[in-house]
Scaffold this motif. Structure first.
Motif, PDB file in Angstrom:
ATOM      1  N   LEU A  54       2.468  -0.627  -0.716  1.00  0.00           N
ATOM      2  CA  LEU A  54       3.265  -1.745  -1.221  1.00  0.00           C
ATOM      3  C   LEU A  54       4.560  -1.891  -0.425  1.00  0.00           C
ATOM      4  O   LEU A  54       4.949  -3.001  -0.062  1.00  0.00           O
ATOM      5  N   LEU A  82       5.744  -5.215   1.629  1.00  0.00           N
ATOM      6  CA  LEU A  82       7.007  -5.902   1.327  1.00  0.00           C
ATOM      7  C   LEU A  82       7.923  -5.953   2.544  1.00  0.00           C
ATOM      8  O   LEU A  82       8.596  -6.955   2.785  1.00  0.00           O
ATOM      9  N   TYR A 127       1.925   3.173 -12.293  1.00  0.00           N
ATOM     10  CA  TYR A 127       1.538   4.315 -11.465  1.00  0.00           C
ATOM     11  C   TYR A 127       1.183   5.514 -12.336  1.00  0.00           C
ATOM     12  O   TYR A 127       0.173   6.175 -12.108  1.00  0.00           O
ATOM     13  N   PHE A 187       0.424  -6.795  -4.779  1.00  0.00           N
ATOM     14  CA  PHE A 187       0.567  -5.633  -5.653  1.00  0.00           C
ATOM     15  C   PHE A 187      -0.791  -5.009  -5.975  1.00  0.00           C
ATOM     16  O   PHE A 187      -0.981  -3.805  -5.814  1.00  0.00           O
ATOM     17  N   LEU A 200       1.395 -11.050  -6.721  1.00  0.00           N
ATOM     18  CA  LEU A 200       0.550 -10.150  -7.512  1.00  0.00           C
ATOM     19  C   LEU A 200      -0.665  -9.683  -6.727  1.00  0.00           C
ATOM     20  O   LEU A 200      -1.113  -8.542  -6.899  1.00  0.00           O
ATOM     21  N   PHE A 226      -2.344  -1.284  -4.939  1.00  0.00           N
ATOM     22  CA  PHE A 226      -2.726  -0.315  -5.964  1.00  0.00           C
ATOM     23  C   PHE A 226      -4.241  -0.166  -6.109  1.00  0.00           C
ATOM     24  O   PHE A 226      -4.709   0.623  -6.920  1.00  0.00           O
ATOM     25  N   GLU A 270      -0.177   4.280  -2.985  1.00  0.00           N
ATOM     26  CA  GLU A 270       0.079   2.939  -3.489  1.00  0.00           C
ATOM     27  C   GLU A 270       1.486   2.450  -3.162  1.00  0.00           C
ATOM     28  O   GLU A 270       1.651   1.330  -2.670  1.00  0.00           O
ATOM     29  N   LEU A 319       6.848  -0.654 -12.564  1.00  0.00           N
ATOM     30  CA  LEU A 319       5.963  -0.132 -11.519  1.00  0.00           C
ATOM     31  C   LEU A 319       5.612   1.333 -11.749  1.00  0.00           C
ATOM     32  O   LEU A 319       4.461   1.729 -11.596  1.00  0.00           O
ATOM     33  N   LYS A 375      -5.187  -9.405 -11.165  1.00  0.00           N
ATOM     34  CA  LYS A 375      -3.758  -9.557 -10.863  1.00  0.00           C
ATOM     35  C   LYS A 375      -2.950 -10.119 -12.020  1.00  0.00           C
ATOM     36  O   LYS A 375      -1.809  -9.731 -12.234  1.00  0.00           O
ATOM     37  N   LEU A 422       7.807  -5.359 -12.280  1.00  0.00           N
ATOM     38  CA  LEU A 422       7.192  -6.298 -11.346  1.00  0.00           C
ATOM     39  C   LEU A 422       8.011  -7.579 -11.248  1.00  0.00           C
ATOM     40  O   LEU A 422       8.173  -8.141 -10.171  1.00  0.00           O
ATOM     41  N   LEU A 475      11.450  -1.378  -0.230  1.00  0.00           N
ATOM     42  CA  LEU A 475      11.134  -0.967  -1.594  1.00  0.00           C
ATOM     43  C   LEU A 475      11.882   0.296  -1.985  1.00  0.00           C
ATOM     44  O   LEU A 475      12.340   0.426  -3.118  1.00  0.00           O
TER      45      LEU A 475
END
Length: 130
Positions: free
Chosen positions: A96, A100, A78, A54, A51, A58, A92, A74, A65, A118, A108
């Protein structure tokens, strides 16, 4: 040069959007129990680390979080952040995605859909560790 530009964009995004938590999440209590219920084998540290990545991507504050639950899509987060499609975003999803890919080897773009939550994304992160 690219790393420096990325760092500058992250700083600007964090400055601009820090505390700009979308309305639907402002009144939420801690979602830690939801996460632990959905992922009983995951540690609290694993959940919080995910988190943190994430909220960093963002541009939310670190202590926000646990306002986000495993069932939160997600794309909805957004869209709550950018209600108008005419608004320029703060990269964002790109941020992310890079995080990842670097930390977990997850693409992603291969997973992203309008309904990806999430929790589903965290499930992929957990499986990448196995």
């Amino acid at each position: 040069m690219a790393a420096r530009l990325r760092s500058m964009l992250q700083s600007l995004r964090s400055f601009r959007f820090a505390s700009a938590l979308p309305q639907r999440y402002l009144g939420r209590h801690c979602t830690g129990r939801q996460w632990r219920s959905a992922f009983p084998d995951a540690t609290k540290a694993d959940i919080r680390q995910f988190l943190l990545g994430f909220v960093t991507a963002f541009g939310f504050l670190d202590d926000e979080k646990l306002k986000f639950g495993p069932g939160d899509p997600l794309r909805q987060i957004y869209r709550d952040l950018y209600p108008s499609r005419c608004m320029p975003d703060g990269l964002e999803f790109e941020t992310l995605a890079a995080d990842l890919r670097t930390k977990h080897g997850i693409a992603l773009g291969d997973l992203l859909s309008d309904t990806l939550t999430l929790g589903e994304l965290f499930g992929h992160v957990q499986r990448s560790r196995a």
